[in-house]
Design a protein around this motif. Structure first.
Motif, PDB file in Angstrom:
ATOM      1  N   ARG A  18       0.848  -1.186   0.000  1.00  0.00           N
ATOM      2  CA  ARG A  18       0.000   0.000   0.000  1.00  0.00           C
ATOM      3  C   ARG A  18       0.882   1.234   0.000  1.00  0.00           C
ATOM      4  O   ARG A  18       1.778   1.370   0.816  1.00  0.00           O
ATOM      5  N   GLN A  20       1.618   5.375   0.330  1.00  0.00           N
ATOM      6  CA  GLN A  20       1.140   6.507   1.119  1.00  0.00           C
ATOM      7  C   GLN A  20       0.258   7.354   0.216  1.00  0.00           C
ATOM      8  O   GLN A  20       0.622   7.668  -0.906  1.00  0.00           O
ATOM      9  N   TYR A  22      -2.241  10.900  -0.196  1.00  0.00           N
ATOM     10  CA  TYR A  22      -2.457  12.243   0.307  1.00  0.00           C
ATOM     11  C   TYR A  22      -3.911  12.611   0.060  1.00  0.00           C
ATOM     12  O   TYR A  22      -4.428  12.390  -1.020  1.00  0.00           O
ATOM     13  N   CYS A  29      -0.067  18.902   5.585  1.00  0.00           N
ATOM     14  CA  CYS A  29       0.158  17.547   6.095  1.00  0.00           C
ATOM     15  C   CYS A  29       1.087  17.577   7.302  1.00  0.00           C
ATOM     16  O   CYS A  29       1.987  18.408   7.377  1.00  0.00           O
ATOM     17  N   HIS A  31       3.908  15.448   9.013  1.00  0.00           N
ATOM     18  CA  HIS A  31       4.856  14.356   8.781  1.00  0.00           C
ATOM     19  C   HIS A  31       5.415  13.958  10.133  1.00  0.00           C
ATOM     20  O   HIS A  31       6.201  14.691  10.727  1.00  0.00           O
ATOM     21  N   GLU A  37       6.410   6.664  17.468  1.00  0.00           N
ATOM     22  CA  GLU A  37       5.160   6.744  16.728  1.00  0.00           C
ATOM     23  C   GLU A  37       5.248   6.141  15.326  1.00  0.00           C
ATOM     24  O   GLU A  37       4.237   6.017  14.649  1.00  0.00           O
ATOM     25  N   GLY A  38       6.415   5.810  14.873  1.00  0.00           N
ATOM     26  CA  GLY A  38       6.563   5.331  13.502  1.00  0.00           C
ATOM     27  C   GLY A  38       6.487   6.502  12.537  1.00  0.00           C
ATOM     28  O   GLY A  38       6.130   7.610  12.917  1.00  0.00           O
ATOM     29  N   GLU A  39       6.815   6.270  11.291  1.00  0.00           N
ATOM     30  CA  GLU A  39       6.792   7.345  10.306  1.00  0.00           C
ATOM     31  C   GLU A  39       5.505   7.273   9.508  1.00  0.00           C
ATOM     32  O   GLU A  39       5.111   6.220   9.027  1.00  0.00           O
ATOM     33  N   ARG A  40       4.851   8.429   9.386  1.00  0.00           N
ATOM     34  CA  ARG A  40       3.623   8.502   8.600  1.00  0.00           C
ATOM     35  C   ARG A  40       3.367   9.945   8.207  1.00  0.00           C
ATOM     36  O   ARG A  40       3.963  10.868   8.756  1.00  0.00           O
ATOM     37  N   ILE A  41       2.461  10.124   7.264  1.00  0.00           N
ATOM     38  CA  ILE A  41       2.051  11.453   6.830  1.00  0.00           C
ATOM     39  C   ILE A  41       0.536  11.515   6.916  1.00  0.00           C
ATOM     40  O   ILE A  41      -0.153  10.699   6.313  1.00  0.00           O
ATOM     41  N   ASP A  42       0.037  12.490   7.690  1.00  0.00           N
ATOM     42  CA  ASP A  42      -1.399  12.692   7.850  1.00  0.00           C
ATOM     43  C   ASP A  42      -1.780  14.016   7.212  1.00  0.00           C
ATOM     44  O   ASP A  42      -1.422  15.084   7.713  1.00  0.00           O
TER      45      ASP A  42
END
Length: 81
Positions: A18, A20, A22, A29, A31, A37-42
Motif C-alpha cells: 500500500r 502513502q 495524500y 500535512c 509528517h 510513533e513510527g513514520e507517517r504522513i497525515d
C-alpha cells in the motif's frame, strides 16, 4: 512442511504494497517520524496553525500537501464585450 513455509513466504512477499496517499482536500500535512510513533504522513489540516498545534512536542513537522486541490486564481485582464 518446508514447502508450506516457502509457499506462504512467497505469498506474503508478492502481496501488493500500500502506498502513502495524500488527501486532496487538505492543504497541510503532518509528517510524523521517530521510533515511538513510527513514520507517517497525515494530510488532514486546513492550516499550518492547526498542524503546528498537533505537532507541538512531537517528532513531527508540517508540510504543504503536494496533491491538495487548489483553487484557480481569477485571470486579471481586460474583458471583451
Amino acid at each position: 512442511m518446508l514447502k508450506l513455509v516457502l509457499a506462504l513466504a512467497v505469498l506474503v512477499i508478492s502481496a501488493p504494497a500500500r502506498a502513502q496517499t495524500y488527501a486532496p482536500g487538505a492543504p497541510v500535512c503532518l509528517h510524523v517520524f521517530g521510533e515511538l510513533e513510527g513514520e507517517r504522513i497525515d494530510c488532514i489540516f486546513a492550516s499550518f496553525a492547526q498542524c503546528q498545534a498537533a505537532a507541538s512536542g512531537r517528532p513531527a513537522t508540517c508540510v504543504m500537501n503536494p496533491y491538495a486541490a487548489q483553487a484557480q486564481p481569477a485571470r486579471a485582464g481586460r474583458r471583451v464585450r
